[in-house]
Write a protein that holds these residues in place. Structure first.
Motif, mmCIF file in Angstrom:
data_model
loop_
_atom_site.group_PDB
_atom_site.id
_atom_site.type_symbol
_atom_site.label_atom_id
_atom_site.label_comp_id
_atom_site.label_asym_id
_atom_site.label_seq_id
_atom_site.Cartn_x
_atom_site.Cartn_y
_atom_site.Cartn_z
ATOM 1 N N HIS A 1 41.035 59.691 48.774
ATOM 2 C CA HIS A 1 42.130 60.217 47.629
ATOM 3 C C HIS A 1 43.619 60.276 48.043
ATOM 4 C CE1 HIS A 1 38.689 62.212 45.490
ATOM 5 N NE2 HIS A 1 38.205 62.684 46.908
ATOM 6 N N ASP A 2 43.935 59.159 49.126
ATOM 7 C CA ASP A 2 45.256 59.141 49.595
ATOM 8 C C ASP A 2 45.814 60.428 50.055
ATOM 9 O OD1 ASP A 2 45.261 56.501 48.983
ATOM 10 O OD2 ASP A 2 46.111 56.712 47.132
ATOM 11 N N ILE A 3 45.003 61.349 50.524
ATOM 12 C CA ILE A 3 45.600 62.500 51.146
ATOM 13 C C ILE A 3 45.416 62.511 52.692
ATOM 14 C CG2 ILE A 3 45.304 64.973 51.361
ATOM 15 C CD1 ILE A 3 43.588 64.905 48.613
ATOM 16 N N TYR A 4 46.750 62.546 53.175
ATOM 17 C CA TYR A 4 46.841 62.612 54.668
ATOM 18 C C TYR A 4 46.931 64.196 55.130
ATOM 19 C CZ TYR A 4 47.615 57.460 54.548
ATOM 20 O OH TYR A 4 47.570 56.136 54.476
ATOM 21 N N ILE A 5 47.669 64.763 54.449
ATOM 22 C CA ILE A 5 47.917 65.979 54.809
ATOM 23 C C ILE A 5 47.247 67.129 54.114
ATOM 24 C CG2 ILE A 5 49.861 68.179 54.808
ATOM 25 C CD1 ILE A 5 51.781 65.959 54.896
ATOM 26 N N HIS A 6 46.196 67.642 54.843
ATOM 27 C CA HIS A 6 45.101 68.512 53.913
ATOM 28 C C HIS A 6 45.551 70.228 54.244
ATOM 29 C CE1 HIS A 6 43.058 65.046 54.912
ATOM 30 N NE2 HIS A 6 42.617 64.908 53.891
ATOM 31 N N ILE A 7 45.987 70.289 55.509
ATOM 32 C CA ILE A 7 46.656 71.658 55.889
ATOM 33 C C ILE A 7 48.149 71.359 56.365
ATOM 34 C CG2 ILE A 7 46.274 73.671 57.495
ATOM 35 C CD1 ILE A 7 43.228 71.961 57.441
ATOM 36 N N ALA A 8 48.946 72.173 55.954
ATOM 37 C CA ALA A 8 50.439 72.183 56.380
ATOM 38 C C ALA A 8 50.948 73.502 56.590
ATOM 39 C CB ALA A 8 51.094 71.412 55.539
ATOM 40 N N GLY A 9 51.484 73.777 57.770
ATOM 41 C CA GLY A 9 52.118 74.958 58.235
ATOM 42 C C GLY A 9 53.778 74.759 58.245
ATOM 43 N N ILE A 10 54.331 75.177 57.316
ATOM 44 C CA ILE A 10 55.584 75.048 57.144
ATOM 45 C C ILE A 10 56.703 76.005 57.507
ATOM 46 C CG2 ILE A 10 57.406 73.972 55.665
ATOM 47 C CD1 ILE A 10 55.481 71.941 55.744
ATOM 48 N N ASP A 11 57.209 75.946 58.690
ATOM 49 C CA ASP A 11 58.253 76.958 59.154
ATOM 50 C C ASP A 11 59.505 77.286 58.508
ATOM 51 O OD1 ASP A 11 56.038 77.326 61.136
ATOM 52 O OD2 ASP A 11 57.221 76.463 62.981
ATOM 53 N N LEU A 12 59.559 78.427 58.104
ATOM 54 C CA LEU A 12 60.897 78.746 57.296
ATOM 55 C C LEU A 12 61.437 79.877 57.922
ATOM 56 C CD1 LEU A 12 59.328 79.339 53.867
ATOM 57 C CD2 LEU A 12 60.758 77.500 54.312
ATOM 58 N N ILE A 13 63.094 79.870 58.065
ATOM 59 C CA ILE A 13 63.846 80.725 58.648
ATOM 60 C C ILE A 13 64.874 81.092 57.492
ATOM 61 C CG2 ILE A 13 63.673 80.025 61.089
ATOM 62 C CD1 ILE A 13 66.349 78.838 60.787
ATOM 63 N N ARG A 14 65.588 82.032 57.629
ATOM 64 C CA ARG A 14 66.616 82.815 56.943
ATOM 65 C C ARG A 14 67.933 82.847 57.442
ATOM 66 N NH1 ARG A 14 64.912 87.438 52.677
ATOM 67 N NH2 ARG A 14 65.794 86.611 50.747
ATOM 68 N N ASP A 15 68.936 82.233 56.968
ATOM 69 C CA ASP A 15 70.244 82.330 57.466
ATOM 70 C C ASP A 15 70.914 83.761 56.922
ATOM 71 O OD1 ASP A 15 72.542 81.484 59.103
ATOM 72 O OD2 ASP A 15 73.018 79.725 57.969
ATOM 73 N N ASN A 16 72.242 83.834 57.550
ATOM 74 C CA ASN A 16 72.705 85.226 57.431
ATOM 75 C C ASN A 16 73.226 85.444 55.881
ATOM 76 O OD1 ASN A 16 74.636 83.309 57.108
ATOM 77 N ND2 ASN A 16 76.065 83.986 58.952
ATOM 78 N N ASP A 17 73.242 84.588 55.209
ATOM 79 C CA ASP A 17 73.345 84.592 53.507
ATOM 80 C C ASP A 17 71.980 84.921 52.923
ATOM 81 O OD1 ASP A 17 72.506 82.231 53.771
ATOM 82 O OD2 ASP A 17 74.402 81.318 52.799
ATOM 83 N N GLY A 18 71.058 84.475 53.531
ATOM 84 C CA GLY A 18 69.841 84.897 52.856
ATOM 85 C C GLY A 18 68.963 83.588 52.432
ATOM 86 N N THR A 19 69.823 82.473 52.732
ATOM 87 C CA THR A 19 69.256 81.299 52.189
ATOM 88 C C THR A 19 67.917 80.756 53.194
ATOM 89 O OG1 THR A 19 71.351 80.564 51.619
ATOM 90 C CG2 THR A 19 69.480 78.781 52.094
ATOM 91 N N TYR A 20 66.912 80.320 52.596
ATOM 92 C CA TYR A 20 65.739 79.968 53.014
ATOM 93 C C TYR A 20 66.195 78.470 53.503
ATOM 94 C CZ TYR A 20 62.634 84.029 51.976
ATOM 95 O OH TYR A 20 62.362 85.358 51.910
ATOM 96 N N TYR A 21 65.648 78.224 54.862
ATOM 97 C CA TYR A 21 65.449 76.708 55.411
ATOM 98 C C TYR A 21 64.496 76.482 55.958
ATOM 99 C CZ TYR A 21 70.921 76.924 55.230
ATOM 100 O OH TYR A 21 72.238 76.933 55.076
ATOM 101 N N ILE A 22 64.111 74.973 55.886
ATOM 102 C CA ILE A 22 62.784 74.523 56.529
ATOM 103 C C ILE A 22 63.526 74.635 57.967
ATOM 104 C CG2 ILE A 22 61.191 72.595 56.756
ATOM 105 C CD1 ILE A 22 60.771 73.936 54.241
ATOM 106 N N LEU A 23 62.452 75.134 58.871
ATOM 107 C CA LEU A 23 62.840 74.818 60.585
ATOM 108 C C LEU A 23 62.192 73.643 61.097
ATOM 109 C CD1 LEU A 23 64.466 75.679 62.941
ATOM 110 C CD2 LEU A 23 62.363 77.121 63.319
ATOM 111 N N GLU A 24 60.842 73.361 60.447
ATOM 112 C CA GLU A 24 60.060 72.267 61.023
ATOM 113 C C GLU A 24 58.613 72.215 60.050
ATOM 114 O OE1 GLU A 24 57.412 73.516 64.693
ATOM 115 O OE2 GLU A 24 59.816 73.108 65.236
#
Length: 483
Positions: free
Chosen positions: A146-169
């Motif tokens: 099915h052309d699926i390489y990523i079946h399970i992903a854990g995406i790390d998020l952090i929040r900066d001092n203004d409340g904005t979410y960022y992807i860390l890794e």
């Protein structure tokens, strides 16, 4: 200002987004019911709940392994009883952003192991890909189901001092931590049985069923009951508790390398009734150790000939082999460009600004501003091998610079982000501690499903920004509220 006896000494760190208090020191709406509940509980009762959580973790063997600790191998995973709360609107934003990112990363993996249009069009430099130790030439032109390489992903998020979410890794090889998400919720149900429905907290317990159904749908044989196994490196692995938990919850066999054998390009499991063909392997063994004939010849953790069965399409491996090129920290820099290139969309979730030390100009800038940087190895994990510039001594900085100069491509740097703080119950009071967040996305033939919750990791040491369990961090239950 709304405070109770537990928060009288709650002082949010300066220049930091606090999950519980807004900038007027008023409790945010999503935390009000929790705070009302805590106000009615005595310190003695909360201490009992905290003690009960430790006993439950101990009795269920919820541990992780620290390899460089003098305190022994197995450690109980620290758990804070106060939940981290995410509103329905915030979750909708996070969910949409992660779905977009995982789609782009999956398209990148398909492209980089086939036509390599993204390299030919100059979006990602060829040397960044070919210098990545996790780009596996053995995967070029291998057809994955099915052309699926990523079946399970854990995406790390952090929040900066203004409340904005960022992807860390991005974690798209063998992401871990989901068992703690599930166990944290089970323990919270014991501690606060009435509070969860009162706050309209969404369930996370469907994760094993969604994963199991995805694994079933990936079977190369169209049969009623495909054989699915979870391949573990064994009991000394730091995430072994997770391997046993997920195998049990999905009702599949937990196996190690010697339990499997390849014959005629097919994988079989050894059973008391003879050999049984295996259709899907949810592997928790790194690429390097999967097949001693294809990769590390000295590996005792994998299965000789596994890659030949995989190439022939006789077995599905979850996640796909070679995914490490998509979560290499030097490749992370280009993910926003991948989203624009493959999806023709603007990135919903931002990257943390990142400097590649393989670039001489960027390395010079980082060296000049290293006191305000976090420097990481591009293939490091677990919080090991990092330099926290603001907390390092001149001698440590100089020694680290010498390591960078030996192999600049192996390092990236990011400005020190002031992770958001959340309330933790400590010695009878609520105290702010820094947190990050790892939601889990499951990808199957029917699309991407993101479980409404995730693993919130917390830096339990006062003032610390390092949340990894191996570095003294813990976790807390994550409540995603329904509308």
């Amino acid at each position: 200002m709304i405070k109770n006896r537990y928060t009288e000494s709650y002082n949010s760190p300066k220049n930091t987004w606090d999950e519980m208090f807004d900038d007027t020191q008023t409790v945010r709406n999503e935390y009000k019911k929790v705070m009302e509940y805590l106000e009615l509980e005595s310190t003695e009762e909360l201490n009992k709940k905290e003690e009960l959580s430790k006993l439950l973790f101990m009795s269920q063997g919820i541990t992780f392994t620290v390899y460089n600790s003098g305190e022994g191998v197995e450690k109980i995973f620290p758990f804070d009883i106060v939940p981290r709360i995410i509103t329905s609107d915030e979750w909708e934003f996070i969910e949409t952003g992660i779905r977009q990112r995982v789609r782009a990363l999956n398209l990148f993996l398909k492209d980089v192991y086939s036509n390599q249009f993204i390299i030919k069009d100059g979006i990602v430099p060829i040397d960044v890909i070919y210098s990545c130790p996790h780009f596996l030439r053995e995967m070029v032109n291998v057809k994955v189901p099915h052309d699926i390489y990523i079946h399970i992903a854990g995406i790390d998020l952090i929040r900066d001092n203004d409340g904005t979410y960022y992807i860390l890794e991005d974690n798209v090889r063998t992401p871990s931590g989901v068992s703690y998400m599930l166990e944290n919720r089970e323990i919270t149900k014991r501690l606060f049985p009435d509070l969860l429905p009162k706050c309209k907290v969404r369930s996370v317990t469907e994760y094993p069923n969604v994963l199991y159904n995805n694994l079933l749908s990936l079977s190369p044989r169209q049969i009623a009951n495909p054989t699915i196994v979870l391949l573990s490196p064994g009991s000394f692995n730091s995430a072994y508790f997770e391997h046993t938990t997920l195998a049990r919850l999905m009702g599949i066999e937990l196996v190690e390398g010697p339990d499997l054998i390849v014959e005629d390009h097919k994988v079989y499991m050894k059973t008391t009734a003879g050999l049984q063909q295996v259709d899907v392997i949810y592997r928790r063994v790194d690429d390097e150790y999967l097949d001693p004939l294809a990769f590390n010849a000295g590996s005792l953790l994998g299965v000789a000939g596994l890659m030949s069965a995989y190439r022939k399409g006789n077995v599905t491996i979850v996640n796909a082999v070679g995914n490490g090129v998509a979560d290499d920290k030097a490749v992370y820099v280009y993910v926003p460009d991948m989203i624009k290139y493959y999806l023709n969309e603007e990135p919903i979730l931002k990257n943390v600004p990142t400097y590649q030390l393989g670039n001489p100009e960027e390395m010079a800038y980082v060296f000049d501003n290293i006191n305000r940087m976090v420097v990481k190895q591009t293939n490091g994990s677990g919080g090991y091998g990092m330099l926290m510039g603001h907390a390092a001594s001149p001698e440590e900085i100089e020694a680290y610079k010498q390591e960078i100069l030996k192999e600049p491509r192996a390092f990236i740097a990011q400005p020190t982000i002031s992770l958001s703080s959340a309330p933790c119950y400590m010695q009878g009071l609520l105290q702010p501690r820094r947190v990050d967040f790892r939601p889990f996305a499951l990808c199957g033939p029917n699309g991407i499903e993101i479980i409404p919750g995730g693993l919130t990791r917390v830096a339990l040491k006062e003032g610390s920004l390092v949340v990894n369990s191996s570095q003294g961090g813990g976790s807390k239950d994550t409540w995603v509220l329904s509308k």
